[in-house]
Design a protein around this motif. Structure first.
Motif, PDB file in Angstrom:
ATOM      1  N   HIS A  56       0.927  -1.270   0.165  1.00 32.49           N
ATOM      2  CA  HIS A  56       0.017  -0.043   0.258  1.00 32.49           C
ATOM      3  C   HIS A  56       0.950   1.631  -0.214  1.00 32.49           C
ATOM      4  O   HIS A  56       1.070   2.506  -0.575  1.00 32.49           O
ATOM      5  N   LEU A  57       1.897   0.880   0.422  1.00 34.77           N
ATOM      6  CA  LEU A  57       2.503   2.184   0.562  1.00 34.77           C
ATOM      7  C   LEU A  57       3.306   2.564  -1.038  1.00 34.77           C
ATOM      8  O   LEU A  57       4.005   3.858  -1.246  1.00 34.77           O
ATOM      9  N   LEU A  58       4.398   1.517  -1.206  1.00 33.29           N
ATOM     10  CA  LEU A  58       4.671   1.679  -2.552  1.00 33.29           C
ATOM     11  C   LEU A  58       3.727   2.288  -3.517  1.00 33.29           C
ATOM     12  O   LEU A  58       4.227   2.627  -4.224  1.00 33.29           O
ATOM     13  N   ALA A  59       2.609   1.752  -3.356  1.00 34.16           N
ATOM     14  CA  ALA A  59       1.759   2.493  -4.411  1.00 34.16           C
ATOM     15  C   ALA A  59       1.408   3.435  -4.293  1.00 34.16           C
ATOM     16  O   ALA A  59       1.436   4.412  -5.218  1.00 34.16           O
ATOM     17  N   GLU A 107       5.189   7.822  -6.522  1.00 28.82           N
ATOM     18  CA  GLU A 107       5.055   8.194  -7.844  1.00 28.82           C
ATOM     19  C   GLU A 107       6.585   8.277  -8.171  1.00 28.82           C
ATOM     20  O   GLU A 107       7.500   9.396  -7.508  1.00 28.82           O
ATOM     21  N   LEU A 108       7.262   7.156  -9.208  1.00 27.86           N
ATOM     22  CA  LEU A 108       8.538   7.774  -9.554  1.00 27.86           C
ATOM     23  C   LEU A 108       8.660   7.785 -11.050  1.00 27.86           C
ATOM     24  O   LEU A 108       7.693   7.103 -11.990  1.00 27.86           O
ATOM     25  N   ARG A 109       9.468   8.881 -11.196  1.00 31.09           N
ATOM     26  CA  ARG A 109       9.039   9.028 -12.905  1.00 31.09           C
ATOM     27  C   ARG A 109      10.815   8.762 -13.277  1.00 31.09           C
ATOM     28  O   ARG A 109      11.561   9.713 -13.024  1.00 31.09           O
ATOM     29  N   HIS A 120       4.060   9.707  -1.586  1.00 28.60           N
ATOM     30  CA  HIS A 120       2.797  10.679  -0.714  1.00 28.60           C
ATOM     31  C   HIS A 120       2.160   9.718  -0.109  1.00 28.60           C
ATOM     32  O   HIS A 120       1.000   9.931   1.067  1.00 28.60           O
ATOM     33  N   SER A 121       3.024   9.007   0.542  1.00 31.98           N
ATOM     34  CA  SER A 121       2.565   7.792   2.055  1.00 31.98           C
ATOM     35  C   SER A 121       2.287   9.179   3.209  1.00 31.98           C
ATOM     36  O   SER A 121       3.470   9.988   2.672  1.00 31.98           O
ATOM     37  N   SER A 122       2.097   8.204   4.369  1.00 33.45           N
ATOM     38  CA  SER A 122       2.393   8.755   4.845  1.00 33.45           C
ATOM     39  C   SER A 122       3.218   8.194   6.292  1.00 33.45           C
ATOM     40  O   SER A 122       3.975   8.938   7.477  1.00 33.45           O
ATOM     41  N   PRO A 169       7.466  11.785   4.213  1.00 37.37           N
ATOM     42  CA  PRO A 169       5.932  12.157   3.812  1.00 37.37           C
ATOM     43  C   PRO A 169       6.416  13.539   2.403  1.00 37.37           C
ATOM     44  O   PRO A 169       6.655  14.195   3.505  1.00 37.37           O
ATOM     45  N   ASN A 170       5.816  13.248   1.857  1.00 38.91           N
ATOM     46  CA  ASN A 170       4.832  14.580   0.689  1.00 38.91           C
ATOM     47  C   ASN A 170       6.546  15.569   0.424  1.00 38.91           C
ATOM     48  O   ASN A 170       6.544  16.598   0.471  1.00 38.91           O
ATOM     49  N   GLN A 171       7.481  14.847   0.520  1.00 38.02           N
ATOM     50  CA  GLN A 171       8.573  15.300   0.242  1.00 38.02           C
ATOM     51  C   GLN A 171       9.405  14.829  -1.678  1.00 38.02           C
ATOM     52  O   GLN A 171       8.393  13.888  -1.960  1.00 38.02           O
ATOM     53  N   ARG A 172      10.043  15.014  -2.022  1.00 37.42           N
ATOM     54  CA  ARG A 172      10.082  14.724  -3.513  1.00 37.42           C
ATOM     55  C   ARG A 172      12.226  14.293  -3.217  1.00 37.42           C
ATOM     56  O   ARG A 172      12.609  15.593  -2.501  1.00 37.42           O
TER      57      ARG A 172
END
Length: 154
Positions: A49-52, A55-57, A78-80, A119-122
């Motif tokens: 679930h966390l791997l889903a 977002e890997l581009r 985008h995971s928690s 979480p929520n970092q790039r």
């Protein structure tokens, strides 16, 4: 394998000879084994679930990356949970095709993500292009990350 067969034979003999003692112990062991299996399945589903939620581009961008590493990698968490480690394989496809054009060599580059991504970092980096089948140019292909394997902090 011999030890396992010996343990099963011993268990059957004890079950036949001392059923009042062996049945409760066997049920307790079975319950413990079931709890361990349930915990392992829960952990695997949590990780999937966390791997889903990652977002890997991958884009071919030799202008923005150093020579020898023209593949731009962008990862958004985008995971928690914080991402502790991530590994993946790169596949290359011709537009409109489902044939992977990457040759599987033992000396192919290993692709790894950041050591710690909150979480929520790039995270952005550049990577080498995997070895391709003869006759294909990297600039004409679409790159995708496959077989993601990662671990997250609790």
């Amino acid at each position: 394998m011999l030890i396992g067969a010996l343990l099963i034979a011993t268990w059957v003999i004890l079950l036949i000879r001392y059923p009042l003692r062996a049945v409760p112990i066997s049920l307790g062991a079975l319950l413990g084994l079931g709890l361990v299996a349930a915990w392992v399945l829960w952990q695997e589903r949590r990780e999937e679930h966390l791997l889903a939620q990652l977002e890997l581009r991958l884009t071919y961008d030799p202008a923005a990356c150093p020579p020898g590493q023209p593949l731009r990698v962008t990862l958004d968490n985008h995971s928690s949970s914080p991402l502790q480690s991530l590994r993946w394989e790169v596949a290359a496809y011709s537009p409109g095709s489902s044939l992977n054009l990457v040759t599987s060599d033992y000396d192919a580059p290993r692709y790894r993500g950041p050591g710690d991504l909150q979480p929520n970092q790039r995270w952005e980096s550049c990577a080498p292009v995997p070895p391709l089948r003869a006759g294909y140019r990297s600039s004409a292909l679409e790159f995708q990350a496959e077989r993601l394997q990662g671990s997250f902090a609790d």
